[in-house]
Design an enzyme around this catalytic site. Sequence first.
Site, PDB file in Angstrom:
ATOM      1  N   ASP A  36       0.859  -1.189   0.000  1.00  0.00           N
ATOM      2  CA  ASP A  36       0.000   0.000   0.000  1.00  0.00           C
ATOM      3  C   ASP A  36       0.894   1.237   0.000  1.00  0.00           C
ATOM      4  O   ASP A  36       2.039   1.185   0.456  1.00  0.00           O
ATOM      5  CB  ASP A  36      -0.891   0.012   1.258  1.00  0.00           C
ATOM      6  N   ASN A  89      -5.733  -4.068  -6.671  1.00  0.00           N
ATOM      7  CA  ASN A  89      -6.898  -3.538  -5.958  1.00  0.00           C
ATOM      8  C   ASN A  89      -6.809  -2.040  -5.657  1.00  0.00           C
ATOM      9  O   ASN A  89      -7.843  -1.382  -5.530  1.00  0.00           O
ATOM     10  CB  ASN A  89      -7.052  -4.326  -4.643  1.00  0.00           C
ATOM     11  N   TYR A 156     -13.325   8.560 -12.622  1.00  0.00           N
ATOM     12  CA  TYR A 156     -13.497   7.230 -12.024  1.00  0.00           C
ATOM     13  C   TYR A 156     -14.149   6.275 -13.021  1.00  0.00           C
ATOM     14  O   TYR A 156     -13.693   5.143 -13.216  1.00  0.00           O
ATOM     15  CB  TYR A 156     -14.346   7.347 -10.756  1.00  0.00           C
ATOM     16  N   LYS A 160     -12.398   2.886 -14.595  1.00  0.00           N
ATOM     17  CA  LYS A 160     -12.911   1.540 -14.330  1.00  0.00           C
ATOM     18  C   LYS A 160     -13.365   0.844 -15.613  1.00  0.00           C
ATOM     19  O   LYS A 160     -13.213  -0.379 -15.740  1.00  0.00           O
ATOM     20  CB  LYS A 160     -14.031   1.603 -13.283  1.00  0.00           C
TER      21      LYS A 160
HETATM   22  N1  LIG Z   1     -15.965   0.795  -1.882  1.00  0.00           N
HETATM   23  C1  LIG Z   1     -16.686   0.788  -2.996  1.00  0.00           C
HETATM   24  O1  LIG Z   1     -17.871   1.144  -2.993  1.00  0.00           O
HETATM   25  C2  LIG Z   1     -16.058   0.296  -4.279  1.00  0.00           C
HETATM   26  C3  LIG Z   1     -16.914  -0.006  -5.332  1.00  0.00           C
HETATM   27  C4  LIG Z   1     -16.365  -0.465  -6.534  1.00  0.00           C
HETATM   28  C5  LIG Z   1     -14.999  -0.603  -6.664  1.00  0.00           C
HETATM   29  N2  LIG Z   1     -14.188  -0.289  -5.615  1.00  0.00           N
HETATM   30  C6  LIG Z   1     -12.750  -0.441  -5.817  1.00  0.00           C
HETATM   31  O2  LIG Z   1     -12.206  -1.283  -4.831  1.00  0.00           O
HETATM   32  C7  LIG Z   1     -10.818  -0.985  -4.672  1.00  0.00           C
HETATM   33  C8  LIG Z   1     -10.507  -0.858  -3.200  1.00  0.00           C
HETATM   34  O3  LIG Z   1     -11.212   0.270  -2.688  1.00  0.00           O
HETATM   35  P1  LIG Z   1     -11.829   0.326  -1.208  1.00  0.00           P
HETATM   36  O4  LIG Z   1     -13.258   0.587  -1.362  1.00  0.00           O
HETATM   37  O5  LIG Z   1     -11.364  -0.833  -0.411  1.00  0.00           O
HETATM   38  O6  LIG Z   1     -11.165   1.699  -0.715  1.00  0.00           O
HETATM   39  P2  LIG Z   1     -10.164   2.044   0.475  1.00  0.00           P
HETATM   40  O7  LIG Z   1      -9.960   3.515   0.374  1.00  0.00           O
HETATM   41  O8  LIG Z   1     -10.633   1.468   1.761  1.00  0.00           O
HETATM   42  O9  LIG Z   1      -8.799   1.278   0.074  1.00  0.00           O
HETATM   43  C9  LIG Z   1      -7.990   1.682  -0.984  1.00  0.00           C
HETATM   44  C10 LIG Z   1      -6.535   1.470  -0.597  1.00  0.00           C
HETATM   45  O10 LIG Z   1      -5.715   1.830  -1.724  1.00  0.00           O
HETATM   46  C11 LIG Z   1      -4.573   2.525  -1.231  1.00  0.00           C
HETATM   47  N3  LIG Z   1      -3.997   3.364  -2.286  1.00  0.00           N
HETATM   48  C12 LIG Z   1      -4.465   4.546  -2.773  1.00  0.00           C
HETATM   49  N4  LIG Z   1      -3.625   5.026  -3.693  1.00  0.00           N
HETATM   50  C13 LIG Z   1      -2.608   4.135  -3.806  1.00  0.00           C
HETATM   51  C14 LIG Z   1      -1.422   4.070  -4.596  1.00  0.00           C
HETATM   52  N5  LIG Z   1      -1.096   5.065  -5.436  1.00  0.00           N
HETATM   53  N6  LIG Z   1      -0.608   2.988  -4.475  1.00  0.00           N
HETATM   54  C15 LIG Z   1      -0.915   2.008  -3.589  1.00  0.00           C
HETATM   55  N7  LIG Z   1      -1.984   2.024  -2.791  1.00  0.00           N
HETATM   56  C16 LIG Z   1      -2.835   3.077  -2.910  1.00  0.00           C
HETATM   57  C17 LIG Z   1      -5.113   3.342  -0.057  1.00  0.00           C
HETATM   58  O11 LIG Z   1      -4.058   3.765   0.821  1.00  0.00           O
HETATM   59  C18 LIG Z   1      -6.084   2.358   0.582  1.00  0.00           C
HETATM   60  O12 LIG Z   1      -5.460   1.584   1.583  1.00  0.00           O
HETATM   61  C19 LIG Z   1     -10.564   0.294  -5.479  1.00  0.00           C
HETATM   62  O13 LIG Z   1      -9.976  -0.038  -6.708  1.00  0.00           O
HETATM   63  C20 LIG Z   1     -11.952   0.842  -5.687  1.00  0.00           C
HETATM   64  O14 LIG Z   1     -12.057   1.658  -6.830  1.00  0.00           O
HETATM   65  C21 LIG Z   1     -14.680   0.148  -4.428  1.00  0.00           C
END
Ligand SMILES: NC(=O)c1ccc[n+]([C@@H]2O[C@H](COP(=O)([O-])OP(=O)(O)OC[C@H]3O[C@@H](n4cnc5c(N)ncnc54)[C@H](O)[C@@H]3O)[C@@H](O)[C@H]2O)c1
Length: 252
Positions: A36, A89, A156, A160
Amino acid sequence: MDLKNKIILITGAGSGIGAATAKLLSSYGAQVIVADINRDKVEVVATEINANNGKALAKKLDVTQYEEFTSLIECIVNNFGALDILVNNAGIGGEHQKKTAEHTMEDWHNVIAVNQTGVFYGMKAALNQMNKQGYGNIINVASLAGLKASGYNLSYSASKFAVVGMTKSAALEYAHKKIRINAVCPGYTNSALLDKLLSFRPDMEERLKRVIPMNRFGEAEEIAEAIAWLSSNNSKYITGQTITLDGGTSLI
Ligand SMILES: NC(=O)c1ccc[n+]([C@@H]2O[C@H](COP(=O)([O-])OP(=O)(O)OC[C@H]3O[C@@H](n4cnc5c(N)ncnc54)[C@H](O)[C@@H]3O)[C@@H](O)[C@H]2O)c1
């Protein structure tokens, strides 16, 4: 699910879906490398996994830096002998509630760099290694926003849709090389990312839940279950596909 001794790199594993995935995959016997941009968060995740008899190694990784990806994968191969699975992720939500004409250049570039270019960098670096070892498995975390329109967040949405496209195109190239590439497409899922979205418009929580046929947000652990299945040999004939986990939202 058997993932015994599989060497799995998970990006963005410091919170939300990435952290839940790391915990689940390690419970199935995998050696997880939790990476991360936020080292402190990922250290906490690794400490918890190791305290529960799992095997986790925490690493700092900014997915927008290709050299960080290549040197981390080199380090994994030196330490563990292979990279069996990559879970791309890491992602950011960007600025919300702006129409396309008002979208800032800064937000566009930030979101594309992490969500789109970061996935390309991860696939490129991992595929170089997987080609050498003769097998591999990549799971990209896309989104429902990569399958259907979602207004007020163009960067976004673009990033995606790109992840879904990259998943399918790369899967076609590598299927005959014993390398599978699939994606999961979560709908609204409880995490820091969703909290940030709701902080812009607190009234949205109830409105969003009304358009989800199951009337609730998903949980990170529920997304992790699909990633675990795609990671395992139970899904060995599937490549280039998306699995949508959205409580039925895409049906409307
Ligand atoms: N939560 C939702 O509703 C949702 C829906 C669809 C897709 N997603 C996708 O799921 C994935 C995880 O998101 P989440 O919801 O767990 O969010 P989250 O914010 O809890 O986790 C995301 C993590 O990515 C890390 N991160 C950010 N930029 C980074 C970088 N440049 N290099 C390495 N790490 C980095 C952050 O520090 C964080 O720990 C993402 O790709 C997000 O787009 C989330």
